[in-house]
Design a protein around this motif. Sequence first.
Motif, mmCIF file in Angstrom:
data_model
loop_
_atom_site.group_PDB
_atom_site.id
_atom_site.type_symbol
_atom_site.label_atom_id
_atom_site.label_comp_id
_atom_site.label_asym_id
_atom_site.label_seq_id
_atom_site.Cartn_x
_atom_site.Cartn_y
_atom_site.Cartn_z
ATOM 1 N N GLY A 143 -64.639 -74.015 -118.000
ATOM 2 C CA GLY A 143 -65.486 -73.520 -116.930
ATOM 3 C C GLY A 143 -66.798 -72.930 -117.397
ATOM 4 N N VAL A 144 -66.998 -72.825 -118.706
ATOM 5 C CA VAL A 144 -68.233 -72.252 -119.250
ATOM 6 C C VAL A 144 -69.136 -73.350 -119.799
ATOM 7 C CG1 VAL A 144 -69.220 -70.670 -120.964
ATOM 8 C CG2 VAL A 144 -67.093 -70.068 -119.784
ATOM 9 N N ASP A 145 -68.623 -74.104 -120.769
ATOM 10 C CA ASP A 145 -69.419 -75.183 -121.354
ATOM 11 C C ASP A 145 -68.721 -76.533 -121.235
ATOM 12 O OD1 ASP A 145 -67.475 -74.735 -123.290
ATOM 13 O OD2 ASP A 145 -68.864 -73.706 -124.624
ATOM 14 N N GLY A 146 -67.703 -76.544 -120.404
ATOM 15 C CA GLY A 146 -66.960 -77.773 -120.171
ATOM 16 C C GLY A 146 -65.656 -77.461 -119.470
ATOM 17 N N PHE A 147 -64.765 -78.432 -119.523
ATOM 18 C CA PHE A 147 -63.457 -78.261 -118.890
ATOM 19 C C PHE A 147 -62.358 -78.642 -119.860
ATOM 20 C CE2 PHE A 147 -66.252 -79.169 -115.227
ATOM 21 C CZ PHE A 147 -66.065 -77.972 -114.536
ATOM 22 N N LEU A 148 -61.289 -77.856 -119.850
ATOM 23 C CA LEU A 148 -60.080 -78.174 -120.584
ATOM 24 C C LEU A 148 -59.073 -78.734 -119.585
ATOM 25 C CD1 LEU A 148 -59.855 -75.009 -122.841
ATOM 26 C CD2 LEU A 148 -60.374 -77.348 -123.588
ATOM 27 N N VAL A 149 -58.475 -79.871 -119.924
ATOM 28 C CA VAL A 149 -57.517 -80.515 -119.031
ATOM 29 C C VAL A 149 -56.185 -80.660 -119.761
ATOM 30 C CG1 VAL A 149 -59.323 -81.729 -117.743
ATOM 31 C CG2 VAL A 149 -58.238 -82.850 -119.698
ATOM 32 N N GLY A 166 -73.818 -78.962 -130.131
ATOM 33 C CA GLY A 166 -75.111 -78.843 -130.794
ATOM 34 C C GLY A 166 -76.220 -79.594 -130.071
ATOM 35 N N TYR A 167 -75.850 -80.660 -129.388
ATOM 36 C CA TYR A 167 -76.826 -81.420 -128.614
ATOM 37 C C TYR A 167 -76.905 -80.951 -127.161
ATOM 38 C CZ TYR A 167 -78.113 -84.722 -132.217
ATOM 39 O OH TYR A 167 -78.629 -85.279 -133.359
ATOM 40 N N GLY A 168 -76.164 -79.890 -126.831
ATOM 41 C CA GLY A 168 -76.227 -79.350 -125.477
ATOM 42 C C GLY A 168 -75.563 -80.234 -124.443
ATOM 43 N N ILE A 169 -74.453 -80.844 -124.817
ATOM 44 C CA ILE A 169 -73.730 -81.749 -123.926
ATOM 45 C C ILE A 169 -72.495 -81.021 -123.384
ATOM 46 C CG2 ILE A 169 -72.539 -83.979 -123.748
ATOM 47 C CD1 ILE A 169 -75.471 -84.275 -124.558
ATOM 48 N N PRO A 170 -72.281 -81.001 -122.066
ATOM 49 C CA PRO A 170 -71.041 -80.420 -121.542
ATOM 50 C C PRO A 170 -69.859 -81.279 -121.985
ATOM 51 C CG PRO A 170 -72.217 -81.550 -119.790
ATOM 52 C CD PRO A 170 -73.109 -81.577 -121.001
ATOM 53 N N MET A 171 -68.689 -80.648 -122.116
ATOM 54 C CA MET A 171 -67.550 -81.327 -122.713
ATOM 55 C C MET A 171 -66.322 -81.278 -121.813
ATOM 56 S SD MET A 171 -68.206 -79.462 -126.375
ATOM 57 C CE MET A 171 -68.645 -77.927 -125.554
ATOM 58 N N ILE A 172 -65.497 -82.304 -121.933
ATOM 59 C CA ILE A 172 -64.180 -82.345 -121.323
ATOM 60 C C ILE A 172 -63.219 -82.637 -122.464
ATOM 61 C CG2 ILE A 172 -62.643 -83.499 -119.692
ATOM 62 C CD1 ILE A 172 -65.195 -84.297 -118.108
ATOM 63 N N ALA A 173 -62.213 -81.788 -122.617
ATOM 64 C CA ALA A 173 -61.270 -81.954 -123.720
ATOM 65 C C ALA A 173 -59.878 -81.522 -123.277
ATOM 66 C CB ALA A 173 -61.717 -81.124 -124.928
ATOM 67 N N THR A 174 -58.907 -81.961 -124.034
ATOM 68 C CA THR A 174 -57.545 -81.542 -123.750
ATOM 69 C C THR A 174 -57.364 -80.083 -124.158
ATOM 70 O OG1 THR A 174 -56.963 -82.622 -125.829
ATOM 71 C CG2 THR A 174 -56.331 -83.742 -123.805
ATOM 72 N N ASN A 175 -56.490 -79.418 -123.438
ATOM 73 C CA ASN A 175 -56.206 -78.007 -123.684
ATOM 74 C C ASN A 175 -55.183 -77.904 -124.814
ATOM 75 O OD1 ASN A 175 -56.007 -75.269 -123.522
ATOM 76 N ND2 ASN A 175 -55.171 -75.214 -121.460
ATOM 77 N N VAL A 176 -55.653 -78.217 -126.016
ATOM 78 C CA VAL A 176 -54.822 -78.158 -127.218
ATOM 79 C C VAL A 176 -55.566 -77.342 -128.270
ATOM 80 C CG1 VAL A 176 -53.670 -80.378 -126.753
ATOM 81 C CG2 VAL A 176 -55.740 -80.331 -128.164
ATOM 82 N N PRO A 177 -54.828 -76.793 -129.254
ATOM 83 C CA PRO A 177 -55.515 -76.074 -130.326
ATOM 84 C C PRO A 177 -56.614 -76.951 -130.932
ATOM 85 C CG PRO A 177 -53.149 -75.795 -130.524
ATOM 86 C CD PRO A 177 -53.374 -76.823 -129.444
ATOM 87 N N GLY A 178 -57.656 -76.334 -131.381
ATOM 88 C CA GLY A 178 -58.806 -77.065 -131.920
ATOM 89 C C GLY A 178 -59.822 -77.299 -130.826
ATOM 90 N N CYS A 179 -59.441 -78.064 -129.814
ATOM 91 C CA CYS A 179 -60.355 -78.296 -128.683
ATOM 92 C C CYS A 179 -60.649 -76.974 -127.978
ATOM 93 C CB CYS A 179 -59.753 -79.304 -127.710
ATOM 94 S SG CYS A 179 -59.628 -80.976 -128.372
ATOM 95 N N ARG A 180 -59.608 -76.135 -127.842
ATOM 96 C CA ARG A 180 -59.797 -74.818 -127.204
ATOM 97 C C ARG A 180 -60.715 -73.921 -128.034
ATOM 98 N NH1 ARG A 180 -53.925 -74.817 -125.927
ATOM 99 N NH2 ARG A 180 -53.625 -73.774 -127.916
#
Length: 193
Positions: free
Chosen positions: A111-117, A91-105
């Motif tokens: 590669g679009v609005d952040g990265f899943l690791v 909502g604040y337009g911040i790119p995100m890095i999150a774990t590749n788990v349900p919910g975060c996905r």
Amino acid sequence: MLRSKGLATVVEAVSLARAQEPQIELELWGTPDPGNPTSYTVDELNQLTTIDGVAWMGKAPDIATVWERTDIAILLSESEGMPRALMEAAGYGIPMIATNVPGCRSVVRDGVDGFLVPLNDPVAAAEAIVRLARDPASRNHMGRMARQQFDERFSRDAVVPKILEIYSRLITNRENATLVQLPCDHGSQPILS
């Protein structure tokens, strides 16, 4: 400040990233939950601040203060339902890095609005941090994409009509339902079918 939110992995990832980009800094916002056995303690959080580039900020005066200071949102959680912090970041337009788990996905599009690791992979998280730190144009683009997704999926204008539609369907289904009597241990109660 729960262990399941991946704080240890975030701190390790930031330390690895700082080896390549020393200007990277991590701000930890929040307070311990003494009633939760998986919560970090005040002493543990204070100990984290002895690590170069890590600052525990405590309780945020308001959420806008946090996101207006942020360049990248990181949530390396073990599992999530629907991660509010990531929705706020979007909502604040911040790119995100999150774990590749349900919910975060459900919030972060890799590669679009952040990265899943991968889960518990500080090296992959550090690579994502460095990549965004070194590329302000990508950071800005991903932030715009995050905000666009927020507007389309999570904003009041997107959510309220969906909720009203669900209530409308429930009311319609109830009006069209028939009562069926089923015996129960405590007597017979009408059940909608």
